[in-house]
Design a protein around this motif. Structure first.
Motif, PDB file in Angstrom:
ATOM      1  N   ARG A 118       0.847  -1.196   0.000  1.00 24.91           N
ATOM      2  CA  ARG A 118       0.000   0.000   0.000  1.00 24.91           C
ATOM      3  C   ARG A 118       0.875   1.235   0.000  1.00 24.91           C
ATOM      4  NH1 ARG A 118      -5.347  -0.964   1.190  1.00 24.91           N
ATOM      5  NH2 ARG A 118      -5.775  -3.075   1.890  1.00 24.91           N
ATOM      6  N   GLY A 119       0.336   2.319  -0.461  1.00 30.57           N
ATOM      7  CA  GLY A 119       1.083   3.567  -0.475  1.00 30.57           C
ATOM      8  C   GLY A 119       1.379   4.017  -1.894  1.00 30.57           C
ATOM      9  N   GLU A 120       1.639   5.314  -2.025  1.00 33.00           N
ATOM     10  CA  GLU A 120       1.856   5.891  -3.352  1.00 33.00           C
ATOM     11  C   GLU A 120       3.176   5.460  -3.978  1.00 33.00           C
ATOM     12  OE1 GLU A 120      -0.154  10.008  -3.867  1.00 33.00           O
ATOM     13  OE2 GLU A 120       0.639   9.930  -1.811  1.00 33.00           O
ATOM     14  N   ILE A 121       4.202   5.311  -3.145  1.00 29.39           N
ATOM     15  CA  ILE A 121       5.499   4.827  -3.602  1.00 29.39           C
ATOM     16  C   ILE A 121       5.949   3.752  -2.628  1.00 29.39           C
ATOM     17  CG2 ILE A 121       7.917   5.384  -4.076  1.00 29.39           C
ATOM     18  CD1 ILE A 121       7.034   8.299  -4.513  1.00 29.39           C
ATOM     19  N   ALA A 122       6.380   2.617  -3.141  1.00 29.33           N
ATOM     20  CA  ALA A 122       6.904   1.540  -2.298  1.00 29.33           C
ATOM     21  C   ALA A 122       8.154   0.995  -2.967  1.00 29.33           C
ATOM     22  CB  ALA A 122       5.869   0.439  -2.121  1.00 29.33           C
ATOM     23  N   THR A 123       9.199   0.862  -2.188  1.00 31.09           N
ATOM     24  CA  THR A 123      10.443   0.369  -2.759  1.00 31.09           C
ATOM     25  C   THR A 123      10.940  -0.857  -2.010  1.00 31.09           C
ATOM     26  OG1 THR A 123      12.652   0.991  -3.536  1.00 31.09           O
ATOM     27  CG2 THR A 123      11.964   1.885  -1.404  1.00 31.09           C
ATOM     28  N   ALA A 124      11.523  -1.760  -2.753  1.00 32.72           N
ATOM     29  CA  ALA A 124      12.107  -2.951  -2.143  1.00 32.72           C
ATOM     30  C   ALA A 124      13.317  -2.546  -1.307  1.00 32.72           C
ATOM     31  CB  ALA A 124      12.530  -3.938  -3.232  1.00 32.72           C
ATOM     32  N   VAL A 125      13.507  -3.276  -0.212  1.00 29.60           N
ATOM     33  CA  VAL A 125      14.679  -3.084   0.636  1.00 29.60           C
ATOM     34  C   VAL A 125      15.322  -4.455   0.810  1.00 29.60           C
ATOM     35  CG1 VAL A 125      15.513  -2.382   2.908  1.00 29.60           C
ATOM     36  CG2 VAL A 125      13.675  -1.088   1.800  1.00 29.60           C
ATOM     37  N   PHE A 126      16.560  -4.559   0.356  1.00 29.31           N
ATOM     38  CA  PHE A 126      17.335  -5.793   0.463  1.00 29.31           C
ATOM     39  C   PHE A 126      18.476  -5.535   1.438  1.00 29.31           C
ATOM     40  CE2 PHE A 126      15.509  -5.724  -3.792  1.00 29.31           C
ATOM     41  CZ  PHE A 126      15.034  -7.016  -3.965  1.00 29.31           C
ATOM     42  N   ASP A 127      18.517  -6.279   2.517  1.00 33.61           N
ATOM     43  CA  ASP A 127      19.581  -6.112   3.519  1.00 33.61           C
ATOM     44  C   ASP A 127      19.753  -4.652   3.929  1.00 33.61           C
ATOM     45  OD1 ASP A 127      20.187  -8.861   3.645  1.00 33.61           O
ATOM     46  OD2 ASP A 127      21.422  -8.678   1.833  1.00 33.61           O
ATOM     47  N   GLY A 128      18.641  -3.962   4.145  1.00 27.12           N
ATOM     48  CA  GLY A 128      18.667  -2.590   4.633  1.00 27.12           C
ATOM     49  C   GLY A 128      18.893  -1.513   3.585  1.00 27.12           C
ATOM     50  N   LYS A 129      19.024  -1.902   2.297  1.00 30.22           N
ATOM     51  CA  LYS A 129      19.283  -0.920   1.243  1.00 30.22           C
ATOM     52  C   LYS A 129      18.144  -0.891   0.237  1.00 30.22           C
ATOM     53  CE  LYS A 129      24.221  -1.399   1.626  1.00 30.22           C
ATOM     54  NZ  LYS A 129      25.440  -1.920   1.047  1.00 30.22           N
ATOM     55  N   ARG A 130      17.705   0.322  -0.079  1.00 33.88           N
ATOM     56  CA  ARG A 130      16.654   0.498  -1.090  1.00 33.88           C
ATOM     57  C   ARG A 130      17.198   0.193  -2.478  1.00 33.88           C
ATOM     58  NH1 ARG A 130      13.938   6.297   0.585  1.00 33.88           N
ATOM     59  NH2 ARG A 130      12.815   5.524   2.417  1.00 33.88           N
ATOM     60  N   ARG A 131      16.467  -0.633  -3.201  1.00 31.26           N
ATOM     61  CA  ARG A 131      16.833  -1.007  -4.567  1.00 31.26           C
ATOM     62  C   ARG A 131      15.545  -1.293  -5.335  1.00 31.26           C
ATOM     63  NH1 ARG A 131      22.094  -2.613  -5.808  1.00 31.26           N
ATOM     64  NH2 ARG A 131      21.147  -2.335  -7.837  1.00 31.26           N
ATOM     65  N   PRO A 132      15.571  -1.204  -6.657  1.00 32.03           N
ATOM     66  CA  PRO A 132      14.405  -1.627  -7.429  1.00 32.03           C
ATOM     67  C   PRO A 132      14.142  -3.107  -7.207  1.00 32.03           C
ATOM     68  CG  PRO A 132      15.935  -0.347  -8.772  1.00 32.03           C
ATOM     69  CD  PRO A 132      16.638  -0.651  -7.481  1.00 32.03           C
ATOM     70  N   THR A 134      10.442  -0.837  -7.653  1.00 32.23           N
ATOM     71  CA  THR A 134       9.749   0.211  -6.919  1.00 32.23           C
ATOM     72  C   THR A 134       8.376   0.438  -7.543  1.00 32.23           C
ATOM     73  OG1 THR A 134      11.866   1.255  -6.434  1.00 32.23           O
ATOM     74  CG2 THR A 134       9.904   2.584  -6.101  1.00 32.23           C
ATOM     75  N   LYS A 135       7.390   0.570  -6.672  1.00 32.97           N
ATOM     76  CA  LYS A 135       6.005   0.786  -7.127  1.00 32.97           C
ATOM     77  C   LYS A 135       5.660   2.273  -7.076  1.00 32.97           C
ATOM     78  CE  LYS A 135       1.251  -0.136  -5.733  1.00 32.97           C
ATOM     79  NZ  LYS A 135       0.430  -0.726  -4.660  1.00 32.97           N
ATOM     80  N   PHE A 136       4.946   2.714  -8.109  1.00 35.18           N
ATOM     81  CA  PHE A 136       4.450   4.082  -8.184  1.00 35.18           C
ATOM     82  C   PHE A 136       2.978   4.039  -8.557  1.00 35.18           C
ATOM     83  CE2 PHE A 136       8.908   4.121  -9.251  1.00 35.18           C
ATOM     84  CZ  PHE A 136       9.406   5.113  -8.411  1.00 35.18           C
ATOM     85  N   GLU A 137       2.134   4.583  -7.695  1.00 34.67           N
ATOM     86  CA  GLU A 137       0.719   4.699  -8.043  1.00 34.67           C
ATOM     87  C   GLU A 137       0.545   5.857  -9.009  1.00 34.67           C
ATOM     88  OE1 GLU A 137      -1.812   4.647  -4.593  1.00 34.67           O
ATOM     89  OE2 GLU A 137      -1.275   2.560  -4.161  1.00 34.67           O
ATOM     90  N   GLN A 138      -0.517   5.816  -9.770  1.00 27.80           N
ATOM     91  CA  GLN A 138      -0.780   6.821 -10.805  1.00 27.80           C
ATOM     92  C   GLN A 138      -0.750   8.246 -10.252  1.00 27.80           C
ATOM     93  OE1 GLN A 138      -4.645   6.499 -12.628  1.00 27.80           O
ATOM     94  NE2 GLN A 138      -3.789   7.031 -14.627  1.00 27.80           N
ATOM     95  N   SER A 139      -1.120   8.429  -9.005  1.00 23.66           N
ATOM     96  CA  SER A 139      -1.159   9.766  -8.412  1.00 23.66           C
ATOM     97  C   SER A 139       0.208  10.447  -8.353  1.00 23.66           C
ATOM     98  CB  SER A 139      -1.753   9.694  -6.998  1.00 23.66           C
ATOM     99  OG  SER A 139      -0.952   8.858  -6.175  1.00 23.66           O
ATOM    100  N   VAL A 140       1.311   9.694  -8.478  1.00 27.89           N
ATOM    101  CA  VAL A 140       2.651  10.299  -8.422  1.00 27.89           C
ATOM    102  C   VAL A 140       3.383  10.272  -9.761  1.00 27.89           C
ATOM    103  CG1 VAL A 140       2.902   9.831  -5.946  1.00 27.89           C
ATOM    104  CG2 VAL A 140       3.809   8.193  -7.616  1.00 27.89           C
ATOM    105  N   TRP A 141       2.774   9.733 -10.789  1.00 29.71           N
ATOM    106  CA  TRP A 141       3.460   9.647 -12.079  1.00 29.71           C
ATOM    107  C   TRP A 141       3.897  11.012 -12.583  1.00 29.71           C
ATOM    108  CZ3 TRP A 141       0.016   5.676 -15.170  1.00 29.71           C
ATOM    109  CH2 TRP A 141       0.102   4.424 -14.535  1.00 29.71           C
ATOM    110  N   SER A 142       3.097  12.038 -12.336  1.00 29.81           N
ATOM    111  CA  SER A 142       3.450  13.380 -12.817  1.00 29.81           C
ATOM    112  C   SER A 142       4.656  13.956 -12.075  1.00 29.81           C
ATOM    113  CB  SER A 142       2.259  14.328 -12.681  1.00 29.81           C
ATOM    114  OG  SER A 142       1.940  14.505 -11.307  1.00 29.81           O
ATOM    115  N   LEU A 143       5.040  13.346 -10.959  1.00 38.94           N
ATOM    116  CA  LEU A 143       6.199  13.809 -10.195  1.00 38.94           C
ATOM    117  C   LEU A 143       7.508  13.173 -10.656  1.00 38.94           C
ATOM    118  CD1 LEU A 143       4.652  13.643  -6.592  1.00 38.94           C
ATOM    119  CD2 LEU A 143       4.753  15.613  -8.148  1.00 38.94           C
TER     120      LEU A 143
END
Length: 185
Positions: A118-132, A134-143
């Motif tokens: 859930r959420g507008e942006i969600a990113t995978a975290v592997f061993d404490g590090k953000r990496r693809p 990554t999810k983007f809901e339509q509401s943030v595509w313009s950003l």
């Protein structure tokens, strides 16, 4: 909600000094791009897009994917990302999960967990590090950036209030050089 996966695979792979394009190099006997895209397919999204540019990946792509050209790929990653976003928008999807073609060891479970979050942006975290991915809901595509050589990372860094972290298992290593490839073969 319909969710599409977008695998970014348009770059030249200029740091890779092997024969041919890096995405077509064999990783444990399978083309790198095939492994990366198959994980997105196996995650069960409504549609899977592969954004191409520097090289035609056709023969190495699994059946059932939608190929998206990025004619401006050399101008930066933002153009490649926007090609995928435009395709997903035109097909009526409400969210996208973006991953990279040179990450052949991100498992379907990581794609699936990020996509189901859930959420507008969600990113995978592997061993404490953000990496693809990554999810983007339509509401943030313009950003998302529309020019330059920075992709979604710019949005993630500028709007931490919108980002959820999703712990994932697997290996998000990207293969950029022949030395990277040798470690896996």
């Amino acid at each position: 909600m319909t969710i599409a996966a977008i695998v970014l695979a348009a770059g030249a792979g200029s740091r890779f000094e092997g024969d041919g394009h890096k995405l077509l190099a064999l990783v444990q006997g399978v083309p790198m791009i095939t492994r990366s895209v198959q994980a997105a397919i196996d995650a069960g999204f409504n549609q899977v897009y592969v954004v191409e540019g520097a090289v035609d990946l056709g023969a190495a792509l699994p059946e059932g994917v939608t190929r998206v050209p990025s004619p401006r790929w050399a101008e930066g990653q933002a153009f490649t990302l926007q090609a995928g976003v435009s395709a997903a928008s035109a097909d009526g999807h409400e969210a996208i999960v973006v991953g990279l073609g040179d990450q052949p060891f991100v498992p379907p479970s990581a794609w699936r967990s990020v996509g189901a979050s859930r959420g507008e942006i969600a990113t995978a975290v592997f061993d404490g590090k953000r990496r693809p991915p990554t999810k983007f809901e339509q509401s943030v595509w313009s950003l998302l950036p529309v020019t330059g050589d920075e992709g979604a990372r710019a949005l993630i860094e500028s709007r931490p209030d919108l980002v959820s972290e999703i712990p994932c298992s697997g290996d998000p290593t990207d293969i950029d050089t022949t030395e990277d490839l040798a470690r896996w073969n």
